[in-house]
Design a protein around this motif. Sequence first.
Motif, PDB file in Angstrom:
ATOM      1  N   LEU A  76       0.827  -1.204   0.000  1.00 37.33           N
ATOM      2  CA  LEU A  76       0.000   0.000   0.000  1.00 37.33           C
ATOM      3  C   LEU A  76       0.861   1.253   0.000  1.00 37.33           C
ATOM      4  CD1 LEU A  76      -2.726   1.405   0.178  1.00 37.33           C
ATOM      5  CD2 LEU A  76      -2.698   1.021   2.648  1.00 37.33           C
ATOM      6  N   GLN A  77       1.878   1.284   0.838  1.00 41.50           N
ATOM      7  CA  GLN A  77       2.748   2.451   0.888  1.00 41.50           C
ATOM      8  C   GLN A  77       3.467   2.666  -0.446  1.00 41.50           C
ATOM      9  OE1 GLN A  77       6.617   2.290   2.376  1.00 41.50           O
ATOM     10  NE2 GLN A  77       6.488   4.171   3.585  1.00 41.50           N
ATOM     11  N   LYS A  78       3.925   1.584  -1.065  1.00 39.30           N
ATOM     12  CA  LYS A  78       4.633   1.694  -2.342  1.00 39.30           C
ATOM     13  C   LYS A  78       3.750   2.316  -3.412  1.00 39.30           C
ATOM     14  CE  LYS A  78       7.305  -1.061  -5.648  1.00 39.30           C
ATOM     15  NZ  LYS A  78       7.802  -2.418  -5.993  1.00 39.30           N
ATOM     16  N   ALA A  79       2.438   2.047  -3.349  1.00 36.21           N
ATOM     17  CA  ALA A  79       1.501   2.598  -4.325  1.00 36.21           C
ATOM     18  C   ALA A  79       1.085   4.029  -3.996  1.00 36.21           C
ATOM     19  CB  ALA A  79       0.257   1.713  -4.412  1.00 36.21           C
ATOM     20  N   GLY A  80       1.475   4.535  -2.834  1.00 32.37           N
ATOM     21  CA  GLY A  80       1.090   5.889  -2.447  1.00 32.37           C
ATOM     22  C   GLY A  80       0.010   5.930  -1.385  1.00 32.37           C
ATOM     23  N   GLY A  81      -0.393   4.776  -0.866  1.00 32.98           N
ATOM     24  CA  GLY A  81      -1.407   4.742   0.180  1.00 32.98           C
ATOM     25  C   GLY A  81      -0.839   5.137   1.528  1.00 32.98           C
ATOM     26  N   ASN A  82      -1.690   5.711   2.366  1.00 42.42           N
ATOM     27  CA  ASN A  82      -1.242   6.157   3.684  1.00 42.42           C
ATOM     28  C   ASN A  82      -2.315   5.955   4.755  1.00 42.42           C
ATOM     29  OD1 ASN A  82      -3.055   8.051   2.749  1.00 42.42           O
ATOM     30  ND2 ASN A  82      -1.794   9.850   3.249  1.00 42.42           N
ATOM     31  N   LEU A 268      -4.723  -0.823  -5.929  1.00 42.43           N
ATOM     32  CA  LEU A 268      -3.456  -0.148  -5.665  1.00 42.43           C
ATOM     33  C   LEU A 268      -3.097   0.793  -6.812  1.00 42.43           C
ATOM     34  CD1 LEU A 268      -1.413  -3.149  -4.212  1.00 42.43           C
ATOM     35  CD2 LEU A 268      -2.187  -1.137  -2.950  1.00 42.43           C
ATOM     36  N   ALA A 269      -3.364   0.348  -8.048  1.00 38.01           N
ATOM     37  CA  ALA A 269      -3.064   1.188  -9.212  1.00 38.01           C
ATOM     38  C   ALA A 269      -3.887   2.467  -9.197  1.00 38.01           C
ATOM     39  CB  ALA A 269      -3.321   0.403 -10.496  1.00 38.01           C
ATOM     40  N   SER A 270      -5.134   2.396  -8.723  1.00 35.83           N
ATOM     41  CA  SER A 270      -5.971   3.597  -8.680  1.00 35.83           C
ATOM     42  C   SER A 270      -5.387   4.633  -7.727  1.00 35.83           C
ATOM     43  CB  SER A 270      -7.398   3.235  -8.268  1.00 35.83           C
ATOM     44  OG  SER A 270      -7.472   2.855  -6.907  1.00 35.83           O
ATOM     45  N   ILE A 271      -4.813   4.174  -6.622  1.00 36.79           N
ATOM     46  CA  ILE A 271      -4.165   5.094  -5.684  1.00 36.79           C
ATOM     47  C   ILE A 271      -2.917   5.689  -6.311  1.00 36.79           C
ATOM     48  CG2 ILE A 271      -2.879   5.182  -3.516  1.00 36.79           C
ATOM     49  CD1 ILE A 271      -4.922   3.334  -2.311  1.00 36.79           C
ATOM     50  N   ARG A 272      -2.152   4.852  -7.011  1.00 32.82           N
ATOM     51  CA  ARG A 272      -0.947   5.342  -7.678  1.00 32.82           C
ATOM     52  C   ARG A 272      -1.304   6.431  -8.691  1.00 32.82           C
ATOM     53  NH1 ARG A 272       0.447   0.804  -9.442  1.00 32.82           N
ATOM     54  NH2 ARG A 272       1.587   0.164  -7.571  1.00 32.82           N
ATOM     55  N   ALA A 273      -2.401   6.243  -9.409  1.00 37.03           N
ATOM     56  CA  ALA A 273      -2.815   7.238 -10.397  1.00 37.03           C
ATOM     57  C   ALA A 273      -3.241   8.545  -9.718  1.00 37.03           C
ATOM     58  CB  ALA A 273      -3.959   6.681 -11.241  1.00 37.03           C
ATOM     59  N   ILE A 274      -3.961   8.440  -8.615  1.00 36.28           N
ATOM     60  CA  ILE A 274      -4.381   9.648  -7.895  1.00 36.28           C
ATOM     61  C   ILE A 274      -3.166  10.426  -7.413  1.00 36.28           C
ATOM     62  CG2 ILE A 274      -5.463  10.431  -5.745  1.00 36.28           C
ATOM     63  CD1 ILE A 274      -7.596   8.282  -6.184  1.00 36.28           C
ATOM     64  N   ARG A 275      -2.169   9.733  -6.891  1.00 34.46           N
ATOM     65  CA  ARG A 275      -0.954  10.414  -6.440  1.00 34.46           C
ATOM     66  C   ARG A 275      -0.223  11.081  -7.620  1.00 34.46           C
ATOM     67  NH1 ARG A 275      -2.351  11.247  -1.376  1.00 34.46           N
ATOM     68  NH2 ARG A 275      -2.250   9.391  -0.046  1.00 34.46           N
ATOM     69  N   THR A 276      -0.298  10.482  -8.796  1.00 37.82           N
ATOM     70  CA  THR A 276       0.318  11.097  -9.970  1.00 37.82           C
ATOM     71  C   THR A 276      -0.409  12.395 -10.327  1.00 37.82           C
ATOM     72  OG1 THR A 276       0.974   8.926 -10.826  1.00 37.82           O
ATOM     73  CG2 THR A 276       0.966  10.765 -12.377  1.00 37.82           C
ATOM     74  N   VAL A 277      -1.739  12.369 -10.273  1.00 43.17           N
ATOM     75  CA  VAL A 277      -2.514  13.583 -10.547  1.00 43.17           C
ATOM     76  C   VAL A 277      -2.151  14.684  -9.551  1.00 43.17           C
ATOM     77  CG1 VAL A 277      -4.841  14.571 -10.570  1.00 43.17           C
ATOM     78  CG2 VAL A 277      -4.428  12.327 -11.607  1.00 43.17           C
ATOM     79  N   GLU A 278      -1.903  14.303  -8.300  1.00 45.53           N
ATOM     80  CA  GLU A 278      -1.569  15.298  -7.267  1.00 45.53           C
ATOM     81  C   GLU A 278      -0.286  16.058  -7.567  1.00 45.53           C
ATOM     82  OE1 GLU A 278      -3.200  14.368  -2.919  1.00 45.53           O
ATOM     83  OE2 GLU A 278      -1.759  12.870  -3.597  1.00 45.53           O
ATOM     84  N   ARG A 279       0.557  15.547  -8.446  1.00 50.99           N
ATOM     85  CA  ARG A 279       1.764  16.282  -8.815  1.00 50.99           C
ATOM     86  C   ARG A 279       1.440  17.544  -9.611  1.00 50.99           C
ATOM     87  NH1 ARG A 279       5.137  11.127 -11.271  1.00 50.99           N
ATOM     88  NH2 ARG A 279       5.024   9.783  -9.409  1.00 50.99           N
ATOM     89  N   TYR A 280       0.255  17.566 -10.190  1.00 52.87           N
ATOM     90  CA  TYR A 280      -0.147  18.690 -11.034  1.00 52.87           C
ATOM     91  C   TYR A 280      -1.252  19.544 -10.405  1.00 52.87           C
ATOM     92  CZ  TYR A 280       2.355  15.988 -14.578  1.00 52.87           C
ATOM     93  OH  TYR A 280       3.308  15.281 -15.269  1.00 52.87           O
ATOM     94  N   LEU A 281      -2.218  18.887  -9.747  1.00 49.99           N
ATOM     95  CA  LEU A 281      -3.364  19.596  -9.176  1.00 49.99           C
ATOM     96  C   LEU A 281      -3.638  19.067  -7.777  1.00 49.99           C
ATOM     97  CD1 LEU A 281      -5.824  19.498 -12.235  1.00 49.99           C
ATOM     98  CD2 LEU A 281      -4.369  21.409 -11.534  1.00 49.99           C
ATOM     99  N   ARG A 282      -4.219  19.917  -6.947  1.00 50.83           N
ATOM    100  CA  ARG A 282      -4.593  19.515  -5.600  1.00 50.83           C
ATOM    101  C   ARG A 282      -6.092  19.239  -5.570  1.00 50.83           C
ATOM    102  NH1 ARG A 282      -1.518  24.395  -2.520  1.00 50.83           N
ATOM    103  NH2 ARG A 282      -3.056  25.509  -3.777  1.00 50.83           N
TER     104      ARG A 282
END
Length: 372
Positions: A76-82, A268-282
């Motif tokens: 979970l952590q590796k995918a960006g989960g917290n 897990l992939a859905s979380i990884r994608a959300i974290r990628t979006v966060e690099r551009y928008l909050r």
Amino acid sequence: MIPRLLCSLLLLSLCACFPEANEDPDRIGPSNSLQAWAENKRFWADKEGNPLLLLGTINQKNLSQSVDVIQQLKELQKAGGNYVCSQIDPFEGTRPEPFARNPLTGQFDLNAPDSLYWSNFHAFLRHAASLDMVVQLELPMADSTQTHELLYNVMAEQALSISQHYRNVLYSIRQLNDQASAPSSLSKLRQLAVRANGQAFTDKYPFRQALPSLPTAGTYTGPVHFSAVDGNDPYDVIKNFNLAAANGYAGLCYASSRSTFEMRGARLASIRAIRTVERYLRFRDLKPAPEVLIGKNAHAFTDDQGNFLFYMPTAGEINVRLPVEDQVPIRVVVVGYLGTQRSELLRPPYGNSFKLFTDEIRGGWMILKREE
């Protein structure tokens, strides 16, 4: 009076089994490090005041007793989960059980806590804290109208006595009889928050509305959780999870980690994608913007800076008409369901209509970000 005495003796015996709280000052301490964000109380913030978006894929009973809990946390952590959610349930049938059983009656002996069970619980909290992962504990608190009242309350006391020393814990009352919003339950919830020096939730499925320690229920709007994203269609579940993130939920967790290997990876992939979006928008800055869409096969969001986020649940194309007032370069980013991304820069002059598409069956995100 006797039940209170038994609880006290039990707490003392358990606390003596665990390391001192000051042995790891960076990870252990009062749980009030998690608070509502000062600028917008719909979201959580860490002890430095930085806003958090809690994302998780693990929501199950007695998670601390799972044989692969450490592996799950690391994945979970590796995918960006917290964020994980665990119900404390004495009747789940896990081994070890929280208490020894009377050999004559087969009932739990509340004077005989199982040291392995509670050591596992302690180790689970410590490992989650080492990964900077927030743990929401659903405690089984009962009143005199319910059977097993003493068992539920003693077990909640044990969990509280250990977890209140950690900085990464949130609390909720497990819904035992569909009366989680009853005055007695809310009163217990406030007492719990005060004693834990932390934050607590009601457990009204599927929403969890954070409550502060003292104000009356209904007068406070705090961080809002959607901790049980579930459904019959596995891809609808992922769609709902993604849309909840875009709509500004403070904490998101899939309803259960007991799924096929494929779906576990997809979540897990859905979380990884959300974290990628966060690099551009909050996500916390976004609001729905359906007016820019031509068609109904996508969802649009915008912020105050004129940036846009589009979510497509499945493969297809969308037509977008933007309110172009000034011509500036726009970074167009496509984030796939696995979190992969590709981008290109759109330079002026350009029109106000765009066509965006994805050929991924599980959909993806599209970002239009102004580059001044």
